[in-house]
Design a protein around this motif. Structure first.
Motif, PDB file in Angstrom:
ATOM      1  N   PRO A 102       0.833  -1.205   0.000  1.00 39.40           N
ATOM      2  CA  PRO A 102       0.000   0.000   0.000  1.00 39.40           C
ATOM      3  C   PRO A 102       0.866   1.253   0.000  1.00 39.40           C
ATOM      4  O   PRO A 102       2.001   1.238   0.473  1.00 39.40           O
ATOM      5  CB  PRO A 102      -0.787  -0.125   1.309  1.00 39.40           C
ATOM      6  CG  PRO A 102       0.130  -0.884   2.211  1.00 39.40           C
ATOM      7  CD  PRO A 102       0.883  -1.850   1.327  1.00 39.40           C
ATOM      8  N   GLY A 103       0.350   2.319  -0.550  1.00 41.93           N
ATOM      9  CA  GLY A 103       1.028   3.597  -0.455  1.00 41.93           C
ATOM     10  C   GLY A 103       2.271   3.708  -1.321  1.00 41.93           C
ATOM     11  O   GLY A 103       2.536   2.879  -2.194  1.00 41.93           O
ATOM     12  N   PRO A 104       3.089   4.742  -1.067  1.00 42.09           N
ATOM     13  CA  PRO A 104       4.293   4.968  -1.873  1.00 42.09           C
ATOM     14  C   PRO A 104       5.356   3.896  -1.621  1.00 42.09           C
ATOM     15  O   PRO A 104       5.433   3.323  -0.536  1.00 42.09           O
ATOM     16  CB  PRO A 104       4.787   6.345  -1.402  1.00 42.09           C
ATOM     17  CG  PRO A 104       3.666   6.947  -0.635  1.00 42.09           C
ATOM     18  CD  PRO A 104       2.864   5.822  -0.086  1.00 42.09           C
ATOM     19  N   LEU A 121       4.590   3.525 -13.239  1.00 41.80           N
ATOM     20  CA  LEU A 121       4.778   4.969 -13.126  1.00 41.80           C
ATOM     21  C   LEU A 121       3.749   5.713 -13.966  1.00 41.80           C
ATOM     22  O   LEU A 121       3.194   6.732 -13.523  1.00 41.80           O
ATOM     23  CB  LEU A 121       6.195   5.329 -13.574  1.00 41.80           C
ATOM     24  CG  LEU A 121       6.561   6.806 -13.597  1.00 41.80           C
ATOM     25  CD1 LEU A 121       6.575   7.389 -12.190  1.00 41.80           C
ATOM     26  CD2 LEU A 121       7.925   7.011 -14.268  1.00 41.80           C
ATOM     27  N   ARG A 122       3.468   5.216 -15.152  1.00 40.71           N
ATOM     28  CA  ARG A 122       2.468   5.855 -16.010  1.00 40.71           C
ATOM     29  C   ARG A 122       1.092   5.853 -15.329  1.00 40.71           C
ATOM     30  O   ARG A 122       0.354   6.834 -15.390  1.00 40.71           O
ATOM     31  CB  ARG A 122       2.385   5.111 -17.346  1.00 40.71           C
ATOM     32  CG  ARG A 122       1.487   5.791 -18.377  1.00 40.71           C
ATOM     33  CD  ARG A 122       1.105   4.820 -19.501  1.00 40.71           C
ATOM     34  NE  ARG A 122       2.255   4.151 -20.096  1.00 40.71           N
ATOM     35  CZ  ARG A 122       3.004   4.648 -21.062  1.00 40.71           C
ATOM     36  NH1 ARG A 122       2.723   5.844 -21.550  1.00 40.71           N
ATOM     37  NH2 ARG A 122       4.015   3.953 -21.546  1.00 40.71           N
ATOM     38  N   ILE A 179       5.081   6.081  -6.839  1.00 42.36           N
ATOM     39  CA  ILE A 179       6.493   5.751  -7.043  1.00 42.36           C
ATOM     40  C   ILE A 179       7.342   6.826  -6.362  1.00 42.36           C
ATOM     41  O   ILE A 179       7.487   7.939  -6.866  1.00 42.36           O
ATOM     42  CB  ILE A 179       6.841   5.647  -8.537  1.00 42.36           C
ATOM     43  CG1 ILE A 179       5.828   4.768  -9.289  1.00 42.36           C
ATOM     44  CG2 ILE A 179       8.260   5.117  -8.695  1.00 42.36           C
ATOM     45  CD1 ILE A 179       5.751   3.353  -8.805  1.00 42.36           C
ATOM     46  N   ALA A 180       7.921   6.490  -5.221  1.00 40.69           N
ATOM     47  CA  ALA A 180       8.712   7.443  -4.441  1.00 40.69           C
ATOM     48  C   ALA A 180      10.176   7.444  -4.844  1.00 40.69           C
ATOM     49  O   ALA A 180      10.930   8.345  -4.463  1.00 40.69           O
ATOM     50  CB  ALA A 180       8.583   7.124  -2.953  1.00 40.69           C
ATOM     51  N   GLY A 181      10.607   6.444  -5.587  1.00 42.45           N
ATOM     52  CA  GLY A 181      11.985   6.358  -6.049  1.00 42.45           C
ATOM     53  C   GLY A 181      12.113   5.248  -7.061  1.00 42.45           C
ATOM     54  O   GLY A 181      11.333   4.281  -7.043  1.00 42.45           O
ATOM     55  N   ALA A 218      17.488   9.372  -0.715  1.00 43.40           N
ATOM     56  CA  ALA A 218      16.874  10.546  -1.332  1.00 43.40           C
ATOM     57  C   ALA A 218      15.360  10.511  -1.210  1.00 43.40           C
ATOM     58  O   ALA A 218      14.723  11.536  -0.926  1.00 43.40           O
ATOM     59  CB  ALA A 218      17.292  10.625  -2.799  1.00 43.40           C
ATOM     60  N   ALA A 219      14.757   9.345  -1.415  1.00 44.24           N
ATOM     61  CA  ALA A 219      13.300   9.234  -1.335  1.00 44.24           C
ATOM     62  C   ALA A 219      12.804   9.526   0.076  1.00 44.24           C
ATOM     63  O   ALA A 219      11.749  10.159   0.259  1.00 44.24           O
ATOM     64  CB  ALA A 219      12.860   7.848  -1.784  1.00 44.24           C
TER      65      ALA A 219
END
Length: 247
Positions: free
Chosen positions: A58-60, A77-78, A84-86, A234-235
């Motif tokens: 679930p979630g990012p 991603l589309r 998509i967090a990274g 980074a994410a």
């Protein structure tokens, strides 16, 4: 007084390439304290496989994909860019299928249908390795991994390949940290493919590995581990992926 609880560590969803299974990632050090979900490729449509990725957690999440797994990630991603967090992309191609690819996939499907799965494995084997020259041990390991995937999943993967579409538009819409890894001696996905992907992904870091072929997690698990950690760091901060240390 502090508001709310600690932020949940982003999970990692890992998607392999065609004829690849969990052994592909055995040398990669996934960070402790993260949920890691491995998605298998057993449906004959890129969209359906992208839905499998999006339903894995679930979630990012941070997506790690190699080859067909990265292509499935592009479709995820589309469909749901906010999830998509990274991105950690390797050995991939964002372009639409070419006529010669359709013909090759059709020929391989016919061989498998005729009970000649082993011939398909042998046909694909050289392109997995630098200069198309695997060591006997590496070749045997690839055969074992492909056998574990099996002919039914292989046919589904071939059918899914034929449903691909150009993903560069989806990549341009990404707003997440991304690292693109490519082998300088990848016969299937040469460096030009990875440069195209990195150019389309806003702020992506491109890392080309000299002397490396298609199966990056086997040939340079240290580089894959470093890329994954860079993307996760980074994410977590909502920042661009940092540059990686050259090999």
């Amino acid at each position: 007084m502090r508001q709310g609880g600690p932020r949940r560590a982003l999970p990692v969803v890992v998607v392999p390439g065609m004829l690849c299974g969990a052994d592909l990632w055995s040398g990669v050090a996934f960070p402790a304290g993260r949920e890691v979900r491995h998605v298998t490729l057993e449906r004959p449509d890129i969209g359906a496989l992208a839905d499998d990725v999006l339903s894995a957690v679930p979630g990012p999440f941070v997506l790690v994909g190699l080859s067909l797994g990265a292509i499935v990630g592009f479709e995820a991603l589309r469909r749901a860019p906010e999830r998509i967090a990274g991105l950690c992309v390797m050995s991939a191609n964002a372009g639409a299928p070419r006529p010669e690819q359709y013909a090759a996939w059709s020929a391989m499907d016919a061989l498998i249908g005729a009970g000649r799965f082993d011939e398909v494995v042998e046909r694909t084997l050289p392109d997995m390795f630098p200069d198309r020259r695997p060591s006997p041990g590496a070749a045997a390991r690839y055969r074992r991994m492909a056998a574990a995937v099996g002919p039914d999943a292989a046919r589904a993967q071939l059918a899914a390949q034929a449903t691909r579409q150009d993903a560069t538009g989806a990549l341009r819409s990404a707003r997440c940290p991304a690292v693109v890894l490519g082998g300088a001696r990848d016969a299937l996905c040469p460096p030009a493919f990875h440069r195209t992907i990195a150019a389309a992904l806003p702020g992506a870091r491109l890392h080309e590995l000299p002397g490396v072929g298609h199966l990056l997690p086997w040939q340079r698990p240290d580089a894959v581990t470093a890329a994954l950690r860079a993307v996760l760091t980074a994410a977590d901060r909502g920042a661009p992926a940092p540059a990686l240390t050259p090999p």
